[in-house]
Scaffold this active site. Structure first.
Site, PDB file in Angstrom:
ATOM      1  N   THR A 132      12.197  -6.413 -13.476  1.00 34.39           N
ATOM      2  CA  THR A 132      11.305  -5.601 -14.352  1.00 34.39           C
ATOM      3  C   THR A 132      12.176  -5.046 -15.492  1.00 34.39           C
ATOM      4  O   THR A 132      13.116  -4.731 -15.444  1.00 34.39           O
ATOM      5  CB  THR A 132      10.707  -4.428 -13.424  1.00 34.39           C
ATOM      6  OG1 THR A 132      10.125  -3.690 -14.180  1.00 34.39           O
ATOM      7  CG2 THR A 132      11.832  -3.713 -12.550  1.00 34.39           C
ATOM      8  N   ASP A 133      11.117  -4.720 -16.456  1.00 36.18           N
ATOM      9  CA  ASP A 133      11.674  -3.975 -17.489  1.00 36.18           C
ATOM     10  C   ASP A 133      12.043  -2.622 -17.233  1.00 36.18           C
ATOM     11  O   ASP A 133      12.727  -1.690 -18.029  1.00 36.18           O
ATOM     12  CB  ASP A 133      10.823  -3.870 -18.714  1.00 36.18           C
ATOM     13  CG  ASP A 133       9.250  -3.412 -18.471  1.00 36.18           C
ATOM     14  OD1 ASP A 133       9.126  -2.871 -17.342  1.00 36.18           O
ATOM     15  OD2 ASP A 133       8.548  -3.106 -19.475  1.00 36.18           O
ATOM     16  N   GLU A 134      11.573  -2.005 -16.221  1.00 40.21           N
ATOM     17  CA  GLU A 134      11.592  -0.634 -15.717  1.00 40.21           C
ATOM     18  C   GLU A 134      13.173  -0.302 -15.279  1.00 40.21           C
ATOM     19  O   GLU A 134      13.507   0.780 -15.539  1.00 40.21           O
ATOM     20  CB  GLU A 134      10.632  -0.156 -14.450  1.00 40.21           C
ATOM     21  CG  GLU A 134       9.451  -0.471 -14.854  1.00 40.21           C
ATOM     22  CD  GLU A 134       8.403  -0.041 -13.643  1.00 40.21           C
ATOM     23  OE1 GLU A 134       8.583   1.052 -13.105  1.00 40.21           O
ATOM     24  OE2 GLU A 134       7.191  -0.415 -13.751  1.00 40.21           O
ATOM     25  N   TYR A 157      12.008   2.782  -7.077  1.00 41.94           N
ATOM     26  CA  TYR A 157      11.739   1.331  -7.373  1.00 41.94           C
ATOM     27  C   TYR A 157      12.804   0.677  -8.382  1.00 41.94           C
ATOM     28  O   TYR A 157      13.399  -0.231  -8.165  1.00 41.94           O
ATOM     29  CB  TYR A 157      10.132   1.066  -7.720  1.00 41.94           C
ATOM     30  CG  TYR A 157       9.807   0.068  -8.481  1.00 41.94           C
ATOM     31  CD1 TYR A 157       9.899  -1.032  -7.612  1.00 41.94           C
ATOM     32  CD2 TYR A 157       9.515  -0.061  -9.844  1.00 41.94           C
ATOM     33  CE1 TYR A 157       9.786  -2.523  -8.238  1.00 41.94           C
ATOM     34  CE2 TYR A 157       9.194  -1.442 -10.303  1.00 41.94           C
ATOM     35  CZ  TYR A 157       9.306  -2.567  -9.531  1.00 41.94           C
ATOM     36  OH  TYR A 157       9.229  -3.621 -10.076  1.00 41.94           O
ATOM     37  N   LYS A 161      15.616  -1.980  -8.057  1.00 36.65           N
ATOM     38  CA  LYS A 161      15.529  -3.359  -8.899  1.00 36.65           C
ATOM     39  C   LYS A 161      16.910  -3.431  -9.690  1.00 36.65           C
ATOM     40  O   LYS A 161      17.300  -4.606  -9.672  1.00 36.65           O
ATOM     41  CB  LYS A 161      14.288  -3.660  -9.720  1.00 36.65           C
ATOM     42  CG  LYS A 161      12.832  -3.509  -9.087  1.00 36.65           C
ATOM     43  CD  LYS A 161      12.868  -4.908  -8.192  1.00 36.65           C
ATOM     44  CE  LYS A 161      12.758  -6.119  -8.950  1.00 36.65           C
ATOM     45  NZ  LYS A 161      12.481  -7.347  -8.297  1.00 36.65           N
TER      46      LYS A 161
HETATM   47  P1  NAD Z   1       3.627  -7.632  -4.871  1.00 35.33           P
HETATM   48  O1  NAD Z   1       3.648  -6.281  -4.298  1.00 35.33           O
HETATM   49  O2  NAD Z   1       2.138  -7.780  -5.387  1.00 35.33           O
HETATM   50  O3  NAD Z   1       3.823  -8.683  -3.868  1.00 35.33           O
HETATM   51  C1  NAD Z   1       5.184  -8.532  -3.214  1.00 35.33           C
HETATM   52  C2  NAD Z   1       5.351  -9.688  -2.172  1.00 35.33           C
HETATM   53  O4  NAD Z   1       6.763  -9.597  -1.758  1.00 35.33           O
HETATM   54  C3  NAD Z   1       4.196  -9.732  -1.146  1.00 35.33           C
HETATM   55  O5  NAD Z   1       3.375 -10.821  -1.073  1.00 35.33           O
HETATM   56  C4  NAD Z   1       4.712  -9.062   0.049  1.00 35.33           C
HETATM   57  O6  NAD Z   1       4.407  -9.558   1.300  1.00 35.33           O
HETATM   58  C5  NAD Z   1       6.225  -9.884  -0.065  1.00 35.33           C
HETATM   59  N1  NAD Z   1       7.236  -9.023   0.494  1.00 35.33           N
HETATM   60  C6  NAD Z   1       7.553  -7.705   0.341  1.00 35.33           C
HETATM   61  N2  NAD Z   1       8.677  -7.370   1.042  1.00 35.33           N
HETATM   62  C7  NAD Z   1       8.950  -8.312   1.598  1.00 35.33           C
HETATM   63  C8  NAD Z   1      10.036  -8.765   2.755  1.00 35.33           C
HETATM   64  N3  NAD Z   1      10.852  -7.747   3.164  1.00 35.33           N
HETATM   65  N4  NAD Z   1      10.346 -10.106   3.014  1.00 35.33           N
HETATM   66  C9  NAD Z   1       9.351 -10.854   2.447  1.00 35.33           C
HETATM   67  N5  NAD Z   1       8.385 -10.805   1.650  1.00 35.33           N
HETATM   68  C10 NAD Z   1       8.205  -9.622   1.392  1.00 35.33           C
HETATM   69  O7  NAD Z   1       4.632  -7.603  -6.169  1.00 35.33           O
HETATM   70  P2  NAD Z   1       4.169  -8.299  -7.700  1.00 35.33           P
HETATM   71  O8  NAD Z   1       3.624  -7.327  -8.461  1.00 35.33           O
HETATM   72  O9  NAD Z   1       3.714  -9.596  -7.582  1.00 35.33           O
HETATM   73  O10 NAD Z   1       5.928  -8.318  -8.133  1.00 35.33           O
HETATM   74  C11 NAD Z   1       6.478  -9.703  -7.962  1.00 35.33           C
HETATM   75  C12 NAD Z   1       8.033  -9.449  -8.358  1.00 35.33           C
HETATM   76  O11 NAD Z   1       7.968  -9.295  -9.744  1.00 35.33           O
HETATM   77  C13 NAD Z   1       8.640  -8.202  -8.010  1.00 35.33           C
HETATM   78  O12 NAD Z   1       9.916  -8.531  -7.491  1.00 35.33           O
HETATM   79  C14 NAD Z   1       8.574  -7.323  -8.872  1.00 35.33           C
HETATM   80  O13 NAD Z   1       9.877  -6.253  -9.064  1.00 35.33           O
HETATM   81  C15 NAD Z   1       8.417  -7.949 -10.222  1.00 35.33           C
HETATM   82  N6  NAD Z   1       7.846  -7.505 -11.376  1.00 35.33           N
HETATM   83  C16 NAD Z   1       6.517  -7.069 -11.138  1.00 35.33           C
HETATM   84  C17 NAD Z   1       5.562  -6.740 -12.189  1.00 35.33           C
HETATM   85  C18 NAD Z   1       4.278  -6.265 -12.227  1.00 35.33           C
HETATM   86  O14 NAD Z   1       3.854  -5.492 -13.371  1.00 35.33           O
HETATM   87  N7  NAD Z   1       3.721  -6.249 -11.105  1.00 35.33           N
HETATM   88  C19 NAD Z   1       6.360  -6.635 -13.644  1.00 35.33           C
HETATM   89  C20 NAD Z   1       7.785  -7.359 -13.575  1.00 35.33           C
HETATM   90  C21 NAD Z   1       8.336  -7.508 -12.502  1.00 35.33           C
HETATM   91  P1  TYD Z   2       1.412   1.325 -12.651  1.00 39.81           P
HETATM   92  O1  TYD Z   2       0.043   0.434 -12.680  1.00 39.81           O
HETATM   93  O2  TYD Z   2       1.591   1.967 -11.301  1.00 39.81           O
HETATM   94  O3  TYD Z   2       2.477   0.449 -13.204  1.00 39.81           O
HETATM   95  P2  TYD Z   2       4.277   1.100 -13.804  1.00 39.81           P
HETATM   96  O4  TYD Z   2       4.257   2.617 -13.051  1.00 39.81           O
HETATM   97  O5  TYD Z   2       4.954   0.140 -12.877  1.00 39.81           O
HETATM   98  O6  TYD Z   2       4.511   1.080 -15.020  1.00 39.81           O
HETATM   99  O7  TYD Z   2       1.126   2.435 -13.669  1.00 39.81           O
HETATM  100  C1  TYD Z   2       0.915   2.140 -15.098  1.00 39.81           C
HETATM  101  C2  TYD Z   2       0.800   3.299 -15.785  1.00 39.81           C
HETATM  102  O8  TYD Z   2      -0.462   4.055 -15.498  1.00 39.81           O
HETATM  103  C3  TYD Z   2       1.893   4.399 -15.677  1.00 39.81           C
HETATM  104  O9  TYD Z   2       2.281   5.013 -16.876  1.00 39.81           O
HETATM  105  C4  TYD Z   2       1.159   5.283 -14.427  1.00 39.81           C
HETATM  106  C5  TYD Z   2      -0.275   5.337 -14.996  1.00 39.81           C
HETATM  107  N1  TYD Z   2      -1.151   5.737 -13.843  1.00 39.81           N
HETATM  108  C6  TYD Z   2      -1.938   6.704 -13.961  1.00 39.81           C
HETATM  109  O10 TYD Z   2      -2.160   7.325 -14.954  1.00 39.81           O
HETATM  110  N2  TYD Z   2      -2.921   6.784 -13.001  1.00 39.81           N
HETATM  111  C7  TYD Z   2      -2.887   6.023 -11.538  1.00 39.81           C
HETATM  112  O11 TYD Z   2      -3.600   6.192 -10.745  1.00 39.81           O
HETATM  113  C8  TYD Z   2      -1.953   4.844 -11.520  1.00 39.81           C
HETATM  114  C9  TYD Z   2      -1.637   4.159 -10.397  1.00 39.81           C
HETATM  115  C10 TYD Z   2      -0.988   4.589 -12.796  1.00 39.81           C
END
Ligand code: NAD
Ligand code: TYD
Length: 350
Positions: A132-134, A157, A161
């Protein structure tokens, strides 16, 4: 070349789009979806491809070393695409250790499983870590995260990561494991669990519940449609350089409050509401601790080296997402029962 790829977290939001893309686009590959089905994992996300001959599901926790060893021995993978993670910042504030276990220790277990299975025979092998970019922390009003930006995570989080990224690079440097990492901005789209901003607010507008905006609402995120992330992952997996990092972003920065207002207006149209109806649900609530002010990705490296760019505009992507949630009310009902309700109460109690 025919490949067998273990995709971890394939039942989650992004993972399910990656699994679908690979299963359909590469019928000669074998795709092993390794996922423990936590609250965020849902096999309903993959109903359309689950009987494909090149797809198999393995319910394994990445903390289970013996389970990983068995899967690696059974399938003899040529590659790993690692997405399994605890992924929600707010949950990490309530339960940081869960994030250390899955994101840090789970990733090291997976690295060990790959290293032991491949025994230094690294030709044609690849370990791809999706991050992630975070990890880069927060930007002020200007500037972008590049691949060289110093890590500066602020939430449990992002710290977990960041730690996992360091372990992946360390396995590359110490053991020669062929690794590649990408760091992506905020995704949105179908199958997104409704604890994250966009799906939560779509669901709350449908339910006529308050839209809880943290702090002053002026936090900025760079949003990318999930299918464009999956396309980028495909490119990085096949064409990215070993021991390299690629930033992936949407070229699409929005302040939270502006995004929420756009979403409200699209939802009003969808629901045949008078303009301004959903805006009335906007409720400012106390801020998230350690809230990063602004994220913005410089995605010029992946653009120049691999020719990737997003294919969907934000308005198009949001409309597709809204339509998906309307067409998949059953999915929404299933994931917003039980554990979800408990989480919701804890997170949004005043
Ligand atoms: P998500 O929470 O929707 O899915 C995570 C998946 O991992 C789920 O299917 C869960 O069952 C599985 N999982 C969790 N813990 C586990 C464990 N201990 N063993 C096996 N499986 C396990 O997450 P997402 O949003 O799809 O993100 C996927 C990846 O991409 C993550 O690594 C996240 O850090 C990264 N990412 C997400 C975003 C975003 O905006 N969602 C952006 C950048 C990077
Ligand atoms: P989120 O979707 O949780 O992603 P991330 O924190 O990983 O960027 O949140 C996106 C943005 O929205 C973040 O600045 C937090 C804000 N946010 C709210 O203002 N209210 C909410 O209920 C949630 C879940 C997020």
């Amino acid at each position: 070349m025919k490949q067998t790829i273990i995709i971890t977290g394939g039942a989650g939001f992004i993972g399910s789009h990656v699994v679908r893309l690979f299963v359909i686009k590469y019928p000669d590959y074998s795709i092993v979806n390794l996922d423990d089905l936590t609250y965020a994992g849902n096999l309903e996300n993959l109903r359309d491809i689950e009987s494909s001959p090149n797809y198999v599901f393995e319910k394994v926790n990445i903390l289970d070393q013996a389970g990983l060893k068995r899967v690696f021995a059974q399938y003899n993978p040529t590659g790993v695409i690692h997405l399994a993670a605890e992924s929600h910042v707010d949950r990490s504030i309530h339960s940081p250790l869960d994030f250390v276990y899955t994101n840090v220790i789970g990733t090291v277990n997976l690295l060990n499983a790959a290293k032991e299975a491949w025994q230094g025979q690294y030709r044609g092998k690849r370990f791809y870590h999706v991050s992630t970019d975070e990890v880069y922390g927060a930007l002020g009003e200007t500037g972008f995260f590049t691949e060289e930006t110093r890590y500066d995570p602020h939430s449990p989080y992002s710290a977990s990561k960041a730690s996992s990224d360091h372990f992946v690079r360390a396995y590359g440097d110490t053991y020669g494991l062929p690794q590649v990492i990408s760091n992506c901005s905020n995704n949105y789209g179908p199958n997104h669990f409704p604890e994250k901003l966009i799906p939560l607010f779509i669901n709350n507008i449908i339910q006529k519940k308050p839209l809880p905006v943290y702090g002053d609402g002026l936090y900025t995120r760079d949003w990318l449609f999930v299918k464009d992330h999956a396309t980028a992952i495909d490119l990085v997996y096949h064409k990215g350089e070993n021991h390299s990092t690629y930033n992936i972003g949407g070229f699409n920065e929005w302040k939270n409050i502006d995004l929420v207002k756009l979403l409200c207006s699209l939802m009003d149209k969808k629901l045949n509401n008078a303009p301004g109806t959903s805006d009335q649900l906007i409720t400012y609530i106390k801020d998230r601790p350690g809230h990063d002010r602004r994220y913005a990705i410089d995605a010029s490296k992946i653009n120049k080296e691999l020719g990737w760019k997003p294919s969907v505009s934000f308005e198009e992507g949001l409309q597709l997402t809204i339509d998906w949630y309307f067409d998949n009310q059953e999915w929404l009902k299933h994931v917003t029962s039980g554990e979800y309700l408990k989480y919701y109460e804890t997170q949004y109690q005043s």
